[in-house]
Scaffold this active site. Structure first.
Site, PDB file in Angstrom:
ATOM      1  N   SER A 416     -93.493  16.981  15.460  1.00  0.00           N
ATOM      2  CA  SER A 416     -93.686  15.749  16.229  1.00  0.00           C
ATOM      3  C   SER A 416     -94.775  14.876  15.636  1.00  0.00           C
ATOM      4  O   SER A 416     -94.877  13.709  16.000  1.00  0.00           O
ATOM      5  CB  SER A 416     -93.977  16.039  17.709  1.00  0.00           C
ATOM      6  OG  SER A 416     -94.635  17.232  17.882  1.00  0.00           O
ATOM      7  N   HIS A 437     -85.896  15.598  16.067  1.00  0.00           N
ATOM      8  CA  HIS A 437     -87.028  15.744  16.991  1.00  0.00           C
ATOM      9  C   HIS A 437     -86.551  15.798  18.442  1.00  0.00           C
ATOM     10  O   HIS A 437     -86.179  14.777  19.023  1.00  0.00           O
ATOM     11  CB  HIS A 437     -88.003  14.574  16.788  1.00  0.00           C
ATOM     12  CG  HIS A 437     -89.239  14.683  17.612  1.00  0.00           C
ATOM     13  ND1 HIS A 437     -89.750  13.638  18.352  1.00  0.00           N
ATOM     14  CD2 HIS A 437     -90.068  15.735  17.830  1.00  0.00           C
ATOM     15  CE1 HIS A 437     -90.838  14.045  18.975  1.00  0.00           C
ATOM     16  NE2 HIS A 437     -91.055  15.306  18.679  1.00  0.00           N
ATOM     17  N   GLU A 449     -84.593  12.267  18.561  1.00  0.00           N
ATOM     18  CA  GLU A 449     -84.849  11.330  17.462  1.00  0.00           C
ATOM     19  C   GLU A 449     -84.408  11.964  16.138  1.00  0.00           C
ATOM     20  O   GLU A 449     -84.728  13.117  15.864  1.00  0.00           O
ATOM     21  CB  GLU A 449     -86.341  10.987  17.407  1.00  0.00           C
ATOM     22  CG  GLU A 449     -86.773  10.099  18.572  1.00  0.00           C
ATOM     23  CD  GLU A 449     -88.284   9.875  18.644  1.00  0.00           C
ATOM     24  OE1 GLU A 449     -88.700   8.770  19.004  1.00  0.00           O
ATOM     25  OE2 GLU A 449     -89.051  10.823  18.353  1.00  0.00           O
TER      26      GLU A 449
HETATM   27  P1  NAI Z   1     -94.772  27.461  19.697  1.00  0.00           P
HETATM   28  O1  NAI Z   1     -96.143  27.800  19.281  1.00  0.00           O
HETATM   29  O2  NAI Z   1     -94.355  27.625  21.108  1.00  0.00           O
HETATM   30  O3  NAI Z   1     -93.729  28.288  18.812  1.00  0.00           O
HETATM   31  C1  NAI Z   1     -93.821  28.446  17.441  1.00  0.00           C
HETATM   32  C2  NAI Z   1     -93.103  29.738  17.065  1.00  0.00           C
HETATM   33  O4  NAI Z   1     -92.939  29.778  15.667  1.00  0.00           O
HETATM   34  C3  NAI Z   1     -93.854  31.007  17.449  1.00  0.00           C
HETATM   35  O5  NAI Z   1     -92.996  31.862  18.193  1.00  0.00           O
HETATM   36  C4  NAI Z   1     -94.223  31.629  16.107  1.00  0.00           C
HETATM   37  O6  NAI Z   1     -94.201  33.039  16.132  1.00  0.00           O
HETATM   38  C5  NAI Z   1     -93.139  31.091  15.213  1.00  0.00           C
HETATM   39  N1  NAI Z   1     -93.484  31.047  13.805  1.00  0.00           N
HETATM   40  C6  NAI Z   1     -94.626  30.597  13.242  1.00  0.00           C
HETATM   41  N2  NAI Z   1     -94.541  30.703  11.904  1.00  0.00           N
HETATM   42  C7  NAI Z   1     -93.324  31.231  11.604  1.00  0.00           C
HETATM   43  C8  NAI Z   1     -92.650  31.551  10.417  1.00  0.00           C
HETATM   44  N3  NAI Z   1     -93.204  31.351   9.228  1.00  0.00           N
HETATM   45  N4  NAI Z   1     -91.409  32.077  10.488  1.00  0.00           N
HETATM   46  C9  NAI Z   1     -90.828  32.264  11.672  1.00  0.00           C
HETATM   47  N5  NAI Z   1     -91.417  31.969  12.853  1.00  0.00           N
HETATM   48  C10 NAI Z   1     -92.654  31.446  12.816  1.00  0.00           C
HETATM   49  O7  NAI Z   1     -94.530  25.953  19.208  1.00  0.00           O
HETATM   50  P2  NAI Z   1     -93.648  24.804  19.867  1.00  0.00           P
HETATM   51  O8  NAI Z   1     -94.387  24.128  20.945  1.00  0.00           O
HETATM   52  O9  NAI Z   1     -92.301  25.321  20.145  1.00  0.00           O
HETATM   53  O10 NAI Z   1     -93.561  23.755  18.673  1.00  0.00           O
HETATM   54  C11 NAI Z   1     -92.769  23.973  17.543  1.00  0.00           C
HETATM   55  C12 NAI Z   1     -92.576  22.674  16.775  1.00  0.00           C
HETATM   56  O11 NAI Z   1     -91.946  21.734  17.615  1.00  0.00           O
HETATM   57  C13 NAI Z   1     -93.848  22.028  16.319  1.00  0.00           C
HETATM   58  O12 NAI Z   1     -93.617  21.439  15.069  1.00  0.00           O
HETATM   59  C14 NAI Z   1     -94.122  20.960  17.354  1.00  0.00           C
HETATM   60  O13 NAI Z   1     -94.836  19.867  16.881  1.00  0.00           O
HETATM   61  C15 NAI Z   1     -92.722  20.541  17.682  1.00  0.00           C
HETATM   62  N6  NAI Z   1     -92.523  19.953  19.018  1.00  0.00           N
HETATM   63  C16 NAI Z   1     -93.139  20.496  20.104  1.00  0.00           C
HETATM   64  C17 NAI Z   1     -92.953  19.947  21.362  1.00  0.00           C
HETATM   65  C18 NAI Z   1     -93.585  20.543  22.556  1.00  0.00           C
HETATM   66  O14 NAI Z   1     -93.610  19.891  23.617  1.00  0.00           O
HETATM   67  N7  NAI Z   1     -94.084  21.747  22.505  1.00  0.00           N
HETATM   68  C19 NAI Z   1     -92.082  18.750  21.538  1.00  0.00           C
HETATM   69  C20 NAI Z   1     -91.411  18.329  20.338  1.00  0.00           C
HETATM   70  C21 NAI Z   1     -91.666  18.914  19.116  1.00  0.00           C
END
Ligand code: NAI
Length: 659
Positions: A416, A437, A449
């Site tokens: 994001s 996104h 998006e």
């Molecule tokens: P989160 O922290 O809840 O989940 C991330 C997950 O990725 C974790 O389960 C972690 O173990 C895993 N992970 C990390 N490195 C890894 C790897 N090398 N291989 C496999 N798994 C791996 O994060 P969240 O909130 O779901 O965000 C994820 C992405 O989505 C980010 O880029 C964030 O900016 C984007 N995003 C988040 C929103 C939100 O409201 N939380 C909204 C829109 C986009």
């Protein structure tokens, strides 16, 4: 028999006239002026040798009838035009209802608006029990009323309470529900549909009567039902912004469902509806949505398998959404313990969605395959990275993926805040990387998006849009710029709201002001929902080094991050923000908080984040829920000749032009 352009009539050996609608040069049946006047002629022709019965059916695979031709609503700019449009259907369908021979509507697929009103004018209705069959009167969503007899006949068929519920929300029912409501006489499988219609139309059965209590509620007790309906509508559709639901209640309760009978001076008249900009704006929103649905249509891409990396908040929910849409999903994370919570969440969602149907839930769950080794990436049509927001980690992951994914697979990031160009710089072919996104919560947000840089491979962008469309979301193409469109406009808006809280204005008052303006939720509650830590990071990224508001910093320092920790600006109990009664909204507060959103939208248009002002409006409405009656922020600005004005109470406050 005569021949017609849009209709076809065939008489069978039992003297039933099978009247098939197959609108010329159109993939679906719409009731344009032309189609309606031809039906009138057709009825004249039938009158010369009246049949034993008539069955209305569709010649289109797409469905029965999608409703009136909404293009015609664009021209509803005078009371006379509104009246003549209503008159056309009211008179014609009254004629159908009064035919000397029995009639039946054979409904398969969508049966919306005027299509359902025609069906209601028939003596009987048969619906085909299959997933595509949906019956609704969605007029209210376009700011108009079901004036072709819907307000008269739907309450007679299903009772006042169920009818008002359908007419005031526009929600659709399937064949079985329609049957249990009494909206159709029979719900049958497709293979027997024509036999069912034939038997029913010749049956001589008297039309179904409402039970006694229901007759009272649709008769002498109308006022009681109307009062209750008004109090429900008051909460979500203030009359000054949304005249149509109020008109529906009044027309049903006091005018026998006849929109033409309401005096032009009443606020619930067709004249008032035609004079309100809301109808025009809601019709505009409908076409904006159609435009978003058009993206990706030309991609010739049918994704079946999605590979998602990162099973956290976003990745887990993206996986479950895609599986619920029939895709095969491989879900990768570092350990099975990280994937398990996402699968548990998906099981809960499917259980609710399929209403406890264990087989369907199991089939959807089986489509999500936990994949700690990441094997699925090799076969997937779409690969979406949703790991934590860290540039180096994303670069490393994606450059590894680039080596193993299919050459034509969509390779995407859900970032994001990181620049697509920066993430892509680690790839051999940075031009294939796109952003897809999603918004949180994935299941509730209709917009996605589709992010590209100036030189991103266009065919990949089209494929990404086609994928978004295939999972029933609305794709919005945006440029790789900070916050893309939606977060770029939400950031300054939420920040201004928090500044107001810093100045001592009660959070309840701030939220009240914006809900009254027409937002689905107040900005402070939204910050609590998004997470204060996320808002703070986004604030820094979007608005630069300016000091963060004090209360935000203090709350984050104390570990109060919003709904997820049980406390933010509000205390959260049982998933609900605990609010005290809001006091009076001070003058100018609404416009002060809306202003940064309007300015940011205009900036995004000027900087080419979206291709044009219409797409900005579409994105902000479907991505933030921005008051749809305005037609979107750019439309709202344009309606005031480039000066922002917002309605505060009864006064129109005109703000100076932004520099
Ligand atoms: P989160 O922290 O809840 O989940 C991330 C997950 O990725 C974790 O389960 C972690 O173990 C895993 N992970 C990390 N490195 C890894 C790897 N090398 N291989 C496999 N798994 C791996 O994060 P969240 O909130 O779901 O965000 C994820 C992405 O989505 C980010 O880029 C964030 O900016 C984007 N995003 C988040 C929103 C939100 O409201 N939380 C909204 C829109 C986009």
């Amino acid at each position: 028999m005569a021949t017609y352009r849009h209709w076809n009539v065939r008489r069978d050996e039992s003297r039933i006239a099978w009247i098939t609608l197959d609108v010329a040069d159109s993939p679906m049946n719409k009731l344009s002026a032309d189609v309606m006047s031809e039906l009138d002629t057709l009825l004249d022709d039938l009158d010369r040798y009246p049949p034993a019965g008539a069955v209305f059916q569709s010649g289109k695979d797409a469905g029965f009838i999608a409703g009136a031709d909404i293009e015609e609503f664009k021209r509803l700019d005078s009371p006379e035009k509104a009246r003549s449009l209503v008159e056309r259907g009211w008179n014609l369908f009254n004629r159908v209802a009064g035919l000397s021979y029995p009639t039946c509507a054979l409904i398969r697929g969508h049966c919306l608006g005027g299509g359902l009103e025609l069906s209601l004018a028939c003596r009987y209705r048969v619906a085909v029990d299959e997933p595509g069959t949906r019956l609704a009167l969605p007029e209210v969503m376009l700011g108009i009323v079901p004036g072709w007899g819907g307000m008269l006949r739907l309450p007679q068929a299903v009772g006042a309470v169920a009818a008002l519920d359908m007419m005031l929300t526009g929600k659709a029912v399937n064949a079985r529900k329609a049957h249990s409501l009494g909206l159709v006489d029979e719900s049958v499988p497709a293979r027997v549909m024509q036999n069912a219609a034939r038997s029913l139309v010749l049956s001589g059965k008297p039309p179904r009567q409402l039970p006694f209590v229901q007759r009272m509620l649709n008769g002498p007790l109308k006022a009681v039902v109307a009062r209750q309906a008004r109090s429900q509508v008051a909460r979500r559709a203030p009359q000054k912004y949304y005249p149509a639901p109020w008109a529906i209640i009044d027309m049903w309760a006091n005018y026998g469902g006849n929109a033409l009978a309401v005096s032009g001076k009443r606020p619930t008249s067709l004249d008032a509806i035609a004079a309100s900009p809301t109808t025009r704006n809601l019709v505009r929103v409908f076409f904006l949505q159609e435009r978003l649905k058009g993206f990706g249509k030309d991609a010739d891409f049918e994704p079946r398998h999605v590979h998602v990396i990162g099973a956290g908040t976003m990745g887990g929910d993206i996986a479950s959404w895609c599986a619920s849409r029939g895709m095969t999903v491989t879900l990768q994370d570092q350990a099975i313990e990280r994937i398990a919570p996402a699968i548990r969440r998906a099981a809960e969602v499917f259980d609710r969605k399929f209403r406890g149907d264990k087989l369907k839930t199991r089939m959807a769950l089986e489509r999500i395959v936990p994949d700690t080794d990441g094997r699925g990436a090799r076969q997937a049509d779409v690969v979406i990275e949703a790991i934590f927001e860290n540039l180096e980690a994303k670069q490393k992951l994606l450059s590894g993926l680039e080596r193993i994914v299919k050459p034509d697979a969509v390779l995407a990031t859900n970032t994001s805040s990181l620049k697509l160009e920066d993430i892509g710089s680690a790839l051999k072919n940075p031009l294939r990387l796109v952003g897809i996104h999603f918004f949180n919560p994935v299941a509730r947000m209709p917009l996605v998006e589709v992010v590209s840089a100036s030189d991103t491979d266009r065919s990949m962008v089209r494929r990404a849009a086609a994928f978004v469309k295939a999972i029933d979301k609305l794709p919005l193409p945006v440029a790789s710029a900070p916050g893309f469109l939606v977060n770029a406009v939400l950031g300054p808006y939420m920040l201004e709201a928090i500044r107001c809280a810093d100045e001592g204005i009660a959070v309840e008052v701030i939220d009240r002001a914006l809900v009254d303006f027409g937002m689905p939720m107040g900005p402070i509650e939204l910050v609590d929902l998004v997470g204060l830590d996320v808002a703070m990071a986004a604030g820094k990224a979007l608005t630069g080094a300016g000091a963060a508001p004090r209360r935000l910093t203090d709350l984050v320092a104390a570990g109060h991050l919003g709904k997820k920790t049980g406390r933010g600006f509000y205390a959260w109990i049982g998933g609900k923000a605990q609010k005290t009664k809001a006091g009076t909204v001070p003058d100018g507060l609404t416009e002060r908080i809306v202003r940064p959103l309007l300015d940011a939208t205009r900036r995004c248009v000027n900087q080419g984040v979206v291709a044009d002002a219409d797409l900005a409006d579409a994105g902000v409405i479907f991505g933030t829920g921005f008051a749809p009656f305005t037609g979107g922020p750019m439309n709202y600005l344009a309606a005031r000749g480039g000066v922002a004005a917002v309605d505060s109470g009864d006064e129109l406050v005109v703000l100076p032009k932004a520099a």
